[in-house]
Design a protein around this motif. Structure first.
Motif, PDB file in Angstrom:
ATOM      1  N   VAL A  74       0.843  -1.211   0.000  1.00 48.71           N
ATOM      2  CA  VAL A  74       0.000   0.000   0.000  1.00 48.71           C
ATOM      3  C   VAL A  74       0.872   1.253   0.000  1.00 48.71           C
ATOM      4  O   VAL A  74       0.591   2.223  -0.702  1.00 48.71           O
ATOM      5  N   ALA A  75       1.957   1.240   0.785  1.00 45.50           N
ATOM      6  CA  ALA A  75       2.839   2.408   0.862  1.00 45.50           C
ATOM      7  C   ALA A  75       3.565   2.649  -0.464  1.00 45.50           C
ATOM      8  O   ALA A  75       3.801   3.793  -0.846  1.00 45.50           O
ATOM      9  N   VAL A  76       3.904   1.572  -1.174  1.00 45.69           N
ATOM     10  CA  VAL A  76       4.596   1.721  -2.459  1.00 45.69           C
ATOM     11  C   VAL A  76       3.687   2.374  -3.491  1.00 45.69           C
ATOM     12  O   VAL A  76       4.105   3.267  -4.237  1.00 45.69           O
ATOM     13  N   VAL A  77       2.422   1.972  -3.533  1.00 49.16           N
ATOM     14  CA  VAL A  77       1.528   2.465  -4.580  1.00 49.16           C
ATOM     15  C   VAL A  77       1.033   3.894  -4.297  1.00 49.16           C
ATOM     16  O   VAL A  77       0.633   4.602  -5.213  1.00 49.16           O
ATOM     17  N   SER A  78       1.073   4.332  -3.038  1.00 48.03           N
ATOM     18  CA  SER A  78       0.639   5.714  -2.726  1.00 48.03           C
ATOM     19  C   SER A  78       1.584   6.332  -1.696  1.00 48.03           C
ATOM     20  O   SER A  78       1.221   6.535  -0.539  1.00 48.03           O
ATOM     21  N   PRO A  79       2.826   6.643  -2.111  1.00 50.63           N
ATOM     22  CA  PRO A  79       3.827   7.148  -1.156  1.00 50.63           C
ATOM     23  C   PRO A  79       3.466   8.491  -0.526  1.00 50.63           C
ATOM     24  O   PRO A  79       3.835   8.754   0.618  1.00 50.63           O
ATOM     25  N   HIS A  80       2.720   9.341  -1.245  1.00 50.02           N
ATOM     26  CA  HIS A  80       2.351  10.643  -0.692  1.00 50.02           C
ATOM     27  C   HIS A  80       1.416  10.499   0.497  1.00 50.02           C
ATOM     28  O   HIS A  80       1.430  11.317   1.412  1.00 50.02           O
ATOM     29  N   THR A  81       0.589   9.439   0.513  1.00 46.01           N
ATOM     30  CA  THR A  81      -0.346   9.220   1.618  1.00 46.01           C
ATOM     31  C   THR A  81       0.401   8.913   2.908  1.00 46.01           C
ATOM     32  O   THR A  81      -0.066   9.257   4.002  1.00 46.01           O
ATOM     33  N   PHE A  82       1.553   8.266   2.794  1.00 49.15           N
ATOM     34  CA  PHE A  82       2.341   7.896   3.972  1.00 49.15           C
ATOM     35  C   PHE A  82       3.481   8.879   4.227  1.00 49.15           C
ATOM     36  O   PHE A  82       4.409   8.579   4.968  1.00 49.15           O
ATOM     37  N   HIS A  83       3.405  10.057   3.593  1.00 51.82           N
ATOM     38  CA  HIS A  83       4.418  11.115   3.753  1.00 51.82           C
ATOM     39  C   HIS A  83       5.813  10.651   3.332  1.00 51.82           C
ATOM     40  O   HIS A  83       6.818  11.112   3.866  1.00 51.82           O
ATOM     41  N   LEU A  84       5.858   9.717   2.374  1.00 52.90           N
ATOM     42  CA  LEU A  84       7.141   9.280   1.831  1.00 52.90           C
ATOM     43  C   LEU A  84       7.582  10.161   0.670  1.00 52.90           C
ATOM     44  O   LEU A  84       8.755  10.161   0.291  1.00 52.90           O
ATOM     45  N   ARG A  85       6.624  10.868   0.083  1.00 52.91           N
ATOM     46  CA  ARG A  85       6.905  11.827  -0.986  1.00 52.91           C
ATOM     47  C   ARG A  85       6.075  13.073  -0.730  1.00 52.91           C
ATOM     48  O   ARG A  85       4.933  12.979  -0.266  1.00 52.91           O
ATOM     49  N   PRO A  86       6.635  14.269  -1.014  1.00 49.72           N
ATOM     50  CA  PRO A  86       5.879  15.489  -0.699  1.00 49.72           C
ATOM     51  C   PRO A  86       4.707  15.754  -1.632  1.00 49.72           C
ATOM     52  O   PRO A  86       3.761  16.434  -1.261  1.00 49.72           O
ATOM     53  N   HIS A  87       4.754  15.211  -2.872  1.00 48.93           N
ATOM     54  CA  HIS A  87       3.710  15.511  -3.848  1.00 48.93           C
ATOM     55  C   HIS A  87       3.256  14.237  -4.553  1.00 48.93           C
ATOM     56  O   HIS A  87       3.880  13.183  -4.434  1.00 48.93           O
ATOM     57  N   HIS A  88       2.187  14.382  -5.311  1.00 44.50           N
ATOM     58  CA  HIS A  88       1.705  13.260  -6.118  1.00 44.50           C
ATOM     59  C   HIS A  88       2.701  12.933  -7.217  1.00 44.50           C
ATOM     60  O   HIS A  88       3.199  13.826  -7.895  1.00 44.50           O
ATOM     61  N   PRO A  89       2.997  11.648  -7.426  1.00 45.63           N
ATOM     62  CA  PRO A  89       3.810  11.286  -8.586  1.00 45.63           C
ATOM     63  C   PRO A  89       3.039  11.559  -9.878  1.00 45.63           C
ATOM     64  O   PRO A  89       1.812  11.655  -9.882  1.00 45.63           O
ATOM     65  N   ASP A  90       3.774  11.671 -10.985  1.00 44.12           N
ATOM     66  CA  ASP A  90       3.115  11.858 -12.273  1.00 44.12           C
ATOM     67  C   ASP A  90       2.503  10.529 -12.730  1.00 44.12           C
ATOM     68  O   ASP A  90       2.818   9.466 -12.175  1.00 44.12           O
ATOM     69  N   PRO A  91       1.611  10.562 -13.731  1.00 47.09           N
ATOM     70  CA  PRO A  91       0.909   9.330 -14.143  1.00 47.09           C
ATOM     71  C   PRO A  91       1.823   8.169 -14.504  1.00 47.09           C
ATOM     72  O   PRO A  91       1.545   7.024 -14.160  1.00 47.09           O
ATOM     73  N   GLN A  92       2.945   8.439 -15.194  1.00 45.95           N
ATOM     74  CA  GLN A  92       3.856   7.347 -15.573  1.00 45.95           C
ATOM     75  C   GLN A  92       4.469   6.709 -14.333  1.00 45.95           C
ATOM     76  O   GLN A  92       4.573   5.481 -14.228  1.00 45.95           O
ATOM     77  N   THR A  93       4.844   7.544 -13.350  1.00 42.89           N
ATOM     78  CA  THR A  93       5.439   7.012 -12.118  1.00 42.89           C
ATOM     79  C   THR A  93       4.412   6.231 -11.318  1.00 42.89           C
ATOM     80  O   THR A  93       4.729   5.185 -10.726  1.00 42.89           O
ATOM     81  N   ILE A  94       3.164   6.716 -11.291  1.00 45.17           N
ATOM     82  CA  ILE A  94       2.102   5.986 -10.586  1.00 45.17           C
ATOM     83  C   ILE A  94       1.936   4.593 -11.192  1.00 45.17           C
ATOM     84  O   ILE A  94       1.765   3.604 -10.468  1.00 45.17           O
ATOM     85  N   ARG A  95       2.009   4.505 -12.517  1.00 47.41           N
ATOM     86  CA  ARG A  95       1.899   3.204 -13.183  1.00 47.41           C
ATOM     87  C   ARG A  95       3.072   2.296 -12.798  1.00 47.41           C
ATOM     88  O   ARG A  95       2.884   1.113 -12.505  1.00 47.41           O
ATOM     89  N   THR A  96       4.280   2.851 -12.750  1.00 43.36           N
ATOM     90  CA  THR A  96       5.454   2.074 -12.337  1.00 43.36           C
ATOM     91  C   THR A  96       5.292   1.558 -10.913  1.00 43.36           C
ATOM     92  O   THR A  96       5.546   0.384 -10.619  1.00 43.36           O
ATOM     93  N   LEU A  97       4.846   2.442 -10.012  1.00 45.37           N
ATOM     94  CA  LEU A  97       4.674   2.049  -8.607  1.00 45.37           C
ATOM     95  C   LEU A  97       3.597   0.978  -8.463  1.00 45.37           C
ATOM     96  O   LEU A  97       3.704   0.081  -7.614  1.00 45.37           O
TER      97      LEU A  97
END
Length: 790
Positions: A442-465
């Motif tokens: 869960v943390a890998v697919v949505s890092p911003h929710t767990f404060h692992l990243r300050p912002h939303h990843p872009d669509p390509q990065t979201i697909r990679t995650l």
């Protein structure tokens, strides 16, 4: 989710949209950008505490513009008093137009305009059917709490059709239709003035008192939301959950707290107060958060979670479905991992997630989604590199796993083995279903929710995650690996996963699960490497400056780890200044009057205090809370502080001239506490009291069900009133319910007293003060005089 947004004119009608969440005009969160859509589905959840008074919770839909200012398409504004009507419901709201008339810019003080305090002034008008007399106050410079202290006189005359019967007769006819209107503005100097809000007071109300004093909340103009094309702007679907609690002094909560903390020792666990709370709440998630925090604070969570998990296991018939549902046990463990596992995630995942998000490597392996020129073999290698790196880091991280998680995993493993003694893999799947499926994946697919990243990843990065998360989840599922097959539905994922179906991966997972479910005490996370806690852009005041000035404040990138607070010119650059956490003596809010800036706080350390301005009130509170937590066990912490700055040779708060003078106000931070479980137990107990109060009808039904079961000893028939409740021991459950009702009734009395006291007091917010100083009933001039101050 939005739908039917206003399209562009021309062939390209699509928009790139995002949504912001605002307290009045202050933005506190924003969603990711959904590209090329007129019905964007954001599917995001935000949870935050509201640290100040407010009038409206607002949602703005924007069209992203790279070169120019983002365009506001429309908004949904919900009054604070109306939030309860929408709470817990999913509702479509029509977007309203956004213009200067519809925007109330102020609440609890005036807003920042372009990052600076207002230059406010007011226009005061006497408005009626045939008149509109207007007067204007002087401009007050750089303040959010202006006091104009000006007196205006308006003359009220008789209508021409009125025949005077007495020289002392006061005209009533026109007064009924007259009102005082006060508009508040920010002086724009060279640009257009900004409308901040208005109030209207009927003269008929003012005339009844010799002296009328009142606070009025600023409102939008009457025509602010009127438009013939409101339906054309589109709609926004929201699911809002709003709760508001009033926490009483600690002594009131003793009996309820004692009853809840006894829960792990009650036999059976289904007869405990904590379990009953989960049974009667409409949504178990409402009960889980305060319950887990309270039990965690008192070291009671592990035995309680183990007991409710054992109850889950009794109902589980297939070992392959162990802990896959959304029961009280699984939700309690999910919430526990979020609270105590945040630092563990940062230590383990953040460096690799940063690398993934900051690189532009394509990892798409779905033939349908490949872009022109993509090489699927190269993408597969990129994806395998990331999966291997992440997997390796996870299986080597057991020494960083928090002790509480290890203790619960140990209990789950033992119980699963006893429940399914003939399945050699169930002891591992019981643990992996939490640590891999519900935690790391869960943390890998949505890092911003767990404060692992300050912002939303872009669509390509979201697909990679997403692809990485799917693979890690399956890798961690011991049952799937032991059978040498994957659970993927997609053919391309099945082919990709064959690269990992080796004995080495199986043994690595087994060793990791063995280590984190052992009874050996683990060191707390972050002992060898600093834990990355928070980062973001804020303004800081130059150290050592003694005068007030705009140039003293610089935009900087702040980073907080478990060892130090640093700020940098830009993300990734070397630190300009470093404060070791061990040197922090206090972290407190800074009074707005110090620099005429909102959302400021101070980090008091062994050198000069660091004054920082956050972007909004929620962000300021988050930084203060995190800094307080990480430094709470420091030696030599201050017991008092100065709430204002030291400027021009004295402290603005107490006027002491010595820069080293002792603080004039007690520090707000309490006694030292563990960083992971710094919990206000009174507040959590109050939330539980509120949940019991809201669910009294269900509690009553459960009580009746216990009586029915106790009297009727025959076999249960068709579904009845108590078929939805878990009642293993009706006598013990009945006694617990009686105890719950008793403590709730005792708590009702002080709450009712407080509600009556509160309802009789005036509202407080961002207001305008109107005072009528005198009334002159002299029939010769027939006028009333009004003094209006802010």
């Amino acid at each position: 989710e939005a739908k039917n947004l206003l399209p562009y004119l021309g062939p390209n009608k699509m928009r790139d949209c995002f949504c912001t969440i605002n307290l009045d005009q202050e933005e506190v969160y924003r969603t990711q950008v959904v590209e090329k859509s007129l019905s964007p589905f954001f599917s995001e959840e935000f949870y935050f505490e509201i640290p100040r008074t407010f009038q409206y919770l607002s949602f703005y839909v924007y069209d992203k513009n790279v070169l120019q200012r983002d365009l506001r398409i429309g908004k949904v504004a919900i009054k604070k008093e109306d939030l309860c009507n929408h709470s817990g419901k999913e509702t479509w709201f029509s977007l309203q137009p956004v213009d200067s008339n519809s925007e109330v810019q102020a609440c609890h003080g005036l807003p920042l305009i372009n990052g600076q305090s207002c230059d406010p002034y007011a226009t005061v008008s006497l408005v009626g059917p045939s008149r509109n007399d207007q007067k204007k106050t002087k401009v007050k410079k750089k303040t959010s709490n202006p006091q104009f202290n000006e007196i205006f006189y308006f003359e009220v005359t008789r209508s021409s059709s009125y025949t005077r019967k007495s020289q002392f007769q006061v005209e009533e006819e026109d007064i009924e239709k007259l009102e005082i209107r006060i508009d508040l503005w920010n002086n724009g100097n060279l640009v257009q003035d900004v409308f901040l809000g208005e109030i209207k007071v009927p003269v008929n109300v003012l005339r009844n008192d010799a002296s009328h004093q009142a606070w009025y909340l600023l409102q939008p103009r009457d025509n602010g939301n009127k438009s013939s094309k409101t339906d054309d702007l589109g709609s926004l679907r929201l699911n809002i959950c709003y709760t508001e609690d009033y926490v009483l002094p600690s002594e009131y909560y003793g009996p309820l707290k004692t009853l809840l903390l006894k829960s792990p020792d009650v036999q059976p666990i289904s007869a405990s107060a904590a379990y009953i709370l989960g049974e009667i709440c409409r949504d178990k998630n409402d009960a889980v958060l305060p319950l887990v925090r309270l039990l965690l604070h008192h070291d009671k969570l592990v035995p309680f979670a183990a007991a409710v998990a054992e109850l889950d296991l009794k109902e589980t018939q297939d070992a392959n479905t162990i802990f896959r549902g959304n029961s009280l046990a699984t939700r309690c463990l999910d919430e526990m991992m979020k609270i105590v596992g945040g630092h563990y995630l940062k230590v383990t995942l953040k460096p690799i997630l940063d690398e993934i998000c900051e690189s532009s490597k394509s990892c798409e392996i779905d033939p349908i989604k490949l872009k022109e020129g993509d090489n699927v073999e190269n993408n597969k290698e990129n994806l395998r590199y990331y999966v291997d790196k992440l997997f390796s880091t996870i299986v080597k991280s057991s020494m960083s796993c928090p002790t509480v998680m290890c203790d619960i995993f140990y209990s789950l493993r033992q119980m699963a083995t006893q429940r399914f003694p003939n399945d050699p893999h169930v002891q591992y799947s019981a643990v992996s279903s939490f640590v891999f499926l519900r935690f790391f994946a869960v943390a890998v697919v949505s890092p911003h929710t767990f404060h692992l990243r300050p912002h939303h990843p872009d669509p390509q990065t979201i697909r990679t995650l997403t692809l990485i998360s799917k693979t890690i989840q399956t890798l961690g599922s011991w049952g799937s690996l032991s059978k040498s097959k994957s659970s993927f539905k997609e053919t391309f994922m099945c082919e990709f996963f064959k690269m990992f179906q080796e004995e080495g991966y199986i043994m690595a997972v087994k060793k990791f699960l063995d280590e984190i479910s052992s009874t050996e005490t683990k060191e707390s996370s972050g002992t060898s490497e600093p834990v990355h806690l928070k980062e973001g852009e804020m303004y800081k005041r130059a150290q050592g400056r003694t005068r007030i000035g705009k140039k003293n404040f610089k935009k900087r990138w702040f980073c907080l780890t478990s060892r130090e607070l640093t700020y940098h010119k830009q993300p990734g650059k070397d630190a300009i200044y470093t404060i070791p956490v061990k040197n922090i003596l206090a972290v407190e809010k800074l009074e707005e009057s110090s620099f005429n800036k909102k959302n400021m706080f101070q980090v008091i350390h062994t050198e000069k205090p660091l004054y920082v301005q956050a972007n909004n009130c929620v962000e300021a509170n988050e930084w203060i809370e995190m800094l307080c937590r990480v430094s709470r066990c420091n030696q030599n912490r201050l017991s008092s502080y100065h709430p204002s700055a030291y400027l021009n040779g004295s402290w603005l708060c107490c006027l002491e001239t010595s820069e080293n003078a002792l603080g004039c106000k007690p520090c707000t931070a309490g006694v030292p506490a563990d960083i992971q479980i710094d919990i206000d137990e009174d507040r959590e107990t109050e939330r539980i009291y509120s949940l019991f109060t809201l669910s009294l009808l269900k509690l009553q039904k459960m009580e009746e069900a216990c009586g029915t079961i106790a009297v009727y000893q025959g076999p249960q028939k068709e579904p009845d009133d108590y078929s939805n409740f878990v009642i293993e021991d009706s006598v013990t459950t009945f006694k617990t319910i009686q105890q719950i009702k008793s403590v709730i009734e005792k708590l009702d009395e002080p709450h009712e007293k407080y509600r009556k006291k509160r309802s009789s007091s005036a509202k407080y917010g961002s207001k305008f003060f109107v005072q009528q100083v005198t009334e002159n009933p002299n029939g010769l001039n027939n006028r009333k005089m009004f003094n209006l101050t802010s």
